[in-house]
Design a protein around this motif. Sequence first.
Motif, PDB file in Angstrom:
ATOM      1  N   MET A   1      -1.741  -8.268  -3.478  1.00 35.53           N
ATOM      2  CA  MET A   1      -2.605  -7.145  -3.798  1.00 35.53           C
ATOM      3  C   MET A   1      -3.182  -7.332  -5.194  1.00 35.53           C
ATOM      4  SD  MET A   1      -2.589  -5.058  -1.198  1.00 35.53           S
ATOM      5  CE  MET A   1      -2.974  -3.399  -1.759  1.00 35.53           C
ATOM      6  N   GLY A   2      -4.370  -6.716  -5.463  1.00 32.63           N
ATOM      7  CA  GLY A   2      -5.016  -6.903  -6.726  1.00 32.63           C
ATOM      8  C   GLY A   2      -4.221  -6.385  -7.903  1.00 32.63           C
ATOM      9  N   SER A   3      -3.331  -5.410  -7.684  1.00 33.83           N
ATOM     10  CA  SER A   3      -2.603  -4.828  -8.782  1.00 33.83           C
ATOM     11  C   SER A   3      -1.622  -5.793  -9.419  1.00 33.83           C
ATOM     12  CB  SER A   3      -1.848  -3.573  -8.299  1.00 33.83           C
ATOM     13  OG  SER A   3      -0.985  -3.908  -7.248  1.00 33.83           O
ATOM     14  N   SER A   4      -1.192  -6.852  -8.685  1.00 31.38           N
ATOM     15  CA  SER A   4      -0.177  -7.743  -9.221  1.00 31.38           C
ATOM     16  C   SER A   4      -0.585  -9.212  -9.201  1.00 31.38           C
ATOM     17  CB  SER A   4       1.131  -7.583  -8.430  1.00 31.38           C
ATOM     18  OG  SER A   4       0.908  -7.896  -7.070  1.00 31.38           O
ATOM     19  N   ALA A   5      -1.602  -9.586  -8.430  1.00 26.26           N
ATOM     20  CA  ALA A   5      -1.940 -11.001  -8.280  1.00 26.26           C
ATOM     21  C   ALA A   5      -3.415 -11.252  -8.522  1.00 26.26           C
ATOM     22  CB  ALA A   5      -1.536 -11.474  -6.891  1.00 26.26           C
ATOM     23  N   GLY A   6      -3.994 -10.605  -9.520  1.00 28.66           N
ATOM     24  CA  GLY A   6      -5.400 -10.812  -9.811  1.00 28.66           C
ATOM     25  C   GLY A   6      -6.198  -9.544  -9.642  1.00 28.66           C
ATOM     26  N   PRO A   7      -7.520  -9.673  -9.669  1.00 29.37           N
ATOM     27  CA  PRO A   7      -8.373  -8.487  -9.580  1.00 29.37           C
ATOM     28  C   PRO A   7      -8.274  -7.787  -8.223  1.00 29.37           C
ATOM     29  CG  PRO A   7      -9.684 -10.491  -9.432  1.00 29.37           C
ATOM     30  CD  PRO A   7      -8.293 -10.913  -9.799  1.00 29.37           C
ATOM     31  N   VAL A   8      -8.588  -6.513  -8.234  1.00 29.05           N
ATOM     32  CA  VAL A   8      -8.631  -5.735  -6.998  1.00 29.05           C
ATOM     33  C   VAL A   8      -9.785  -6.239  -6.150  1.00 29.05           C
ATOM     34  CG1 VAL A   8      -8.921  -3.442  -6.007  1.00 29.05           C
ATOM     35  CG2 VAL A   8      -7.693  -3.712  -8.169  1.00 29.05           C
ATOM     36  N   ARG A   9      -9.502  -6.581  -4.906  1.00 25.23           N
ATOM     37  CA  ARG A   9     -10.508  -7.122  -3.990  1.00 25.23           C
ATOM     38  C   ARG A   9     -11.104  -5.983  -3.171  1.00 25.23           C
ATOM     39  NH1 ARG A   9      -8.647 -10.016  -0.269  1.00 25.23           N
ATOM     40  NH2 ARG A   9     -10.188 -11.714  -0.171  1.00 25.23           N
ATOM     41  N   ILE A  10     -12.428  -5.873  -3.214  1.00 27.44           N
ATOM     42  CA  ILE A  10     -13.116  -4.706  -2.657  1.00 27.44           C
ATOM     43  C   ILE A  10     -14.141  -5.120  -1.609  1.00 27.44           C
ATOM     44  CG2 ILE A  10     -14.545  -2.691  -3.216  1.00 27.44           C
ATOM     45  CD1 ILE A  10     -13.472  -3.029  -6.143  1.00 27.44           C
ATOM     46  N   LEU A  11     -14.179  -4.357  -0.518  1.00 28.03           N
ATOM     47  CA  LEU A  11     -15.220  -4.506   0.497  1.00 28.03           C
ATOM     48  C   LEU A  11     -16.074  -3.248   0.471  1.00 28.03           C
ATOM     49  CD1 LEU A  11     -14.813  -5.793   4.134  1.00 28.03           C
ATOM     50  CD2 LEU A  11     -16.130  -3.728   3.673  1.00 28.03           C
ATOM     51  N   ILE A  12     -17.387  -3.416   0.431  1.00 31.43           N
ATOM     52  CA  ILE A  12     -18.317  -2.283   0.399  1.00 31.43           C
ATOM     53  C   ILE A  12     -18.989  -2.150   1.758  1.00 31.43           C
ATOM     54  CG2 ILE A  12     -20.371  -1.300  -0.682  1.00 31.43           C
ATOM     55  CD1 ILE A  12     -19.707  -3.011  -3.164  1.00 31.43           C
ATOM     56  N   ALA A  13     -18.847  -0.986   2.392  1.00 32.95           N
ATOM     57  CA  ALA A  13     -19.450  -0.749   3.702  1.00 32.95           C
ATOM     58  C   ALA A  13     -20.436   0.408   3.608  1.00 32.95           C
ATOM     59  CB  ALA A  13     -18.370  -0.447   4.734  1.00 32.95           C
ATOM     60  N   ASP A  14     -21.718   0.094   3.770  1.00 33.10           N
ATOM     61  CA  ASP A  14     -22.771   1.115   3.713  1.00 33.10           C
ATOM     62  C   ASP A  14     -23.998   0.549   4.396  1.00 33.10           C
ATOM     63  OD1 ASP A  14     -25.034   2.817   2.608  1.00 33.10           O
ATOM     64  OD2 ASP A  14     -23.319   3.756   1.593  1.00 33.10           O
ATOM     65  N   ASP A  55      -8.117  -5.233  -0.860  1.00 37.65           N
ATOM     66  CA  ASP A  55      -7.225  -4.162  -1.311  1.00 37.65           C
ATOM     67  C   ASP A  55      -7.847  -2.801  -1.045  1.00 37.65           C
ATOM     68  OD1 ASP A  55      -5.285  -5.959  -2.540  1.00 37.65           O
ATOM     69  OD2 ASP A  55      -6.843  -6.346  -4.023  1.00 37.65           O
ATOM     70  N   VAL A  56      -9.176  -2.708  -1.237  1.00 38.94           N
ATOM     71  CA  VAL A  56      -9.881  -1.436  -1.137  1.00 38.94           C
ATOM     72  C   VAL A  56     -11.148  -1.606  -0.311  1.00 38.94           C
ATOM     73  CG1 VAL A  56     -11.126   0.367  -2.433  1.00 38.94           C
ATOM     74  CG2 VAL A  56      -9.013  -0.620  -3.372  1.00 38.94           C
ATOM     75  N   VAL A  57     -11.412  -0.630   0.555  1.00 36.89           N
ATOM     76  CA  VAL A  57     -12.675  -0.559   1.288  1.00 36.89           C
ATOM     77  C   VAL A  57     -13.397   0.712   0.864  1.00 36.89           C
ATOM     78  CG1 VAL A  57     -13.777  -0.271   3.542  1.00 36.89           C
ATOM     79  CG2 VAL A  57     -11.854  -1.862   3.291  1.00 36.89           C
ATOM     80  N   LEU A  58     -14.646   0.572   0.417  1.00 36.19           N
ATOM     81  CA  LEU A  58     -15.495   1.729   0.158  1.00 36.19           C
ATOM     82  C   LEU A  58     -16.339   1.935   1.406  1.00 36.19           C
ATOM     83  CD1 LEU A  58     -16.793   0.994  -3.470  1.00 36.19           C
ATOM     84  CD2 LEU A  58     -14.980   2.563  -2.788  1.00 36.19           C
ATOM     85  N   ALA A  59     -16.166   3.071   2.071  1.00 35.72           N
ATOM     86  CA  ALA A  59     -16.827   3.285   3.358  1.00 35.72           C
ATOM     87  C   ALA A  59     -17.737   4.504   3.331  1.00 35.72           C
ATOM     88  CB  ALA A  59     -15.777   3.452   4.462  1.00 35.72           C
ATOM     89  N   ASP A  60     -19.010   4.277   3.623  1.00 36.29           N
ATOM     90  CA  ASP A  60     -19.950   5.381   3.793  1.00 36.29           C
ATOM     91  C   ASP A  60     -19.520   6.182   5.009  1.00 36.29           C
ATOM     92  OD1 ASP A  60     -22.141   7.049   3.678  1.00 36.29           O
ATOM     93  OD2 ASP A  60     -23.495   5.614   4.644  1.00 36.29           O
ATOM     94  N   ILE A  61     -19.661   7.488   4.954  1.00 41.13           N
ATOM     95  CA  ILE A  61     -19.173   8.296   6.068  1.00 41.13           C
ATOM     96  C   ILE A  61     -20.096   8.235   7.280  1.00 41.13           C
ATOM     97  CG2 ILE A  61     -20.256  10.530   5.571  1.00 41.13           C
ATOM     98  CD1 ILE A  61     -17.345  11.702   6.000  1.00 41.13           C
ATOM     99  N   LYS A  80      -6.493   0.413   1.224  1.00 45.30           N
ATOM    100  CA  LYS A  80      -6.929   1.692   0.683  1.00 45.30           C
ATOM    101  C   LYS A  80      -8.385   1.915   1.074  1.00 45.30           C
ATOM    102  CE  LYS A  80      -3.096   2.005  -1.783  1.00 45.30           C
ATOM    103  NZ  LYS A  80      -2.027   2.985  -1.495  1.00 45.30           N
ATOM    104  N   VAL A  81      -8.675   3.036   1.718  1.00 45.86           N
ATOM    105  CA  VAL A  81     -10.052   3.345   2.103  1.00 45.86           C
ATOM    106  C   VAL A  81     -10.538   4.535   1.282  1.00 45.86           C
ATOM    107  CG1 VAL A  81     -11.632   3.959   3.965  1.00 45.86           C
ATOM    108  CG2 VAL A  81      -9.628   2.532   4.454  1.00 45.86           C
ATOM    109  N   ILE A  82     -11.594   4.325   0.532  1.00 49.94           N
ATOM    110  CA  ILE A  82     -12.228   5.400  -0.227  1.00 49.94           C
ATOM    111  C   ILE A  82     -13.538   5.729   0.474  1.00 49.94           C
ATOM    112  CG2 ILE A  82     -13.227   6.086  -2.441  1.00 49.94           C
ATOM    113  CD1 ILE A  82     -11.369   3.987  -3.750  1.00 49.94           C
ATOM    114  N   VAL A  83     -13.672   6.968   0.898  1.00 51.04           N
ATOM    115  CA  VAL A  83     -14.862   7.395   1.624  1.00 51.04           C
ATOM    116  C   VAL A  83     -15.894   7.927   0.639  1.00 51.04           C
ATOM    117  CG1 VAL A  83     -15.754   8.973   3.378  1.00 51.04           C
ATOM    118  CG2 VAL A  83     -13.501   7.932   3.669  1.00 51.04           C
TER     119      VAL A  83
END
Length: 231
Positions: A1-14, A55-61, A80-83
């Motif tokens: 996970m990005g918190s312990s092994a490098g940067p937070v890896r993010i996927l952007i969905a929109d 680590d994180v997905v940013l998802a458009d609703i 982790k999914v952030i809407v």
Amino acid sequence: MGSSAGPVRILIADDQADVRSAFRMILDVQPDMVVVAEAADGAAAVAEARRLRPDVVLADIRMPKLDGLEVTRQLADECKVIVVTTFDLDDYVHTALRYGAAGFLLKRSGPVLLIEAVRAAMAGDALISPQITVRLLKHMALPGAEPKPGPGAAAAAAALTTVGPAEELTTREREIAELVADGATNAEIGAGLFISPGTVKNHLANIQRKLGARNRVGIAAWVWEQAAGIR
């Protein structure tokens, strides 16, 4: 996970390319974050998330093929999914919380909140746009409030039904749950109640077990329901 092994890896969905580009520019310049992929629809978001394991997905609703609610439901146990949404009050918000969203933001919230939402999710906290919290509370307080017609309306209606805790919360657990609903972090809760962050985590684990909540956002949703008198 990005918190312990490098940067937070993010996927952007929109489905809007300009939004994806703006989010990427904001996040990629952070020293602790990197955008690993983009997706223009929900089905692609799920497929890419399972292939790349961010680590994180940013998802458009609202996206083609699968909306952000279904993306959240399918991925909340894997990352982790952030809407994110353009709507101040959306009947789908409550469903996303029930499905395990690790944060909820308005697209106009600005870069600082976007960055902090990612960091909060990785820390086990959750950031919800203040405007959404206020509007959600007002909507839930309206007698006979029902989801608007549209995709996911049946799921939203089911999610608005409150299920009581399997076991009653203690006075201290209720106190902590209310602080979570106010947006307090573990450190802030510990400082305010004069207990250690470790003790706060133990209480939160018990609260989640009793409520059947996936995370602290689910705890907050339960508190809001109680405050609005939903049964």
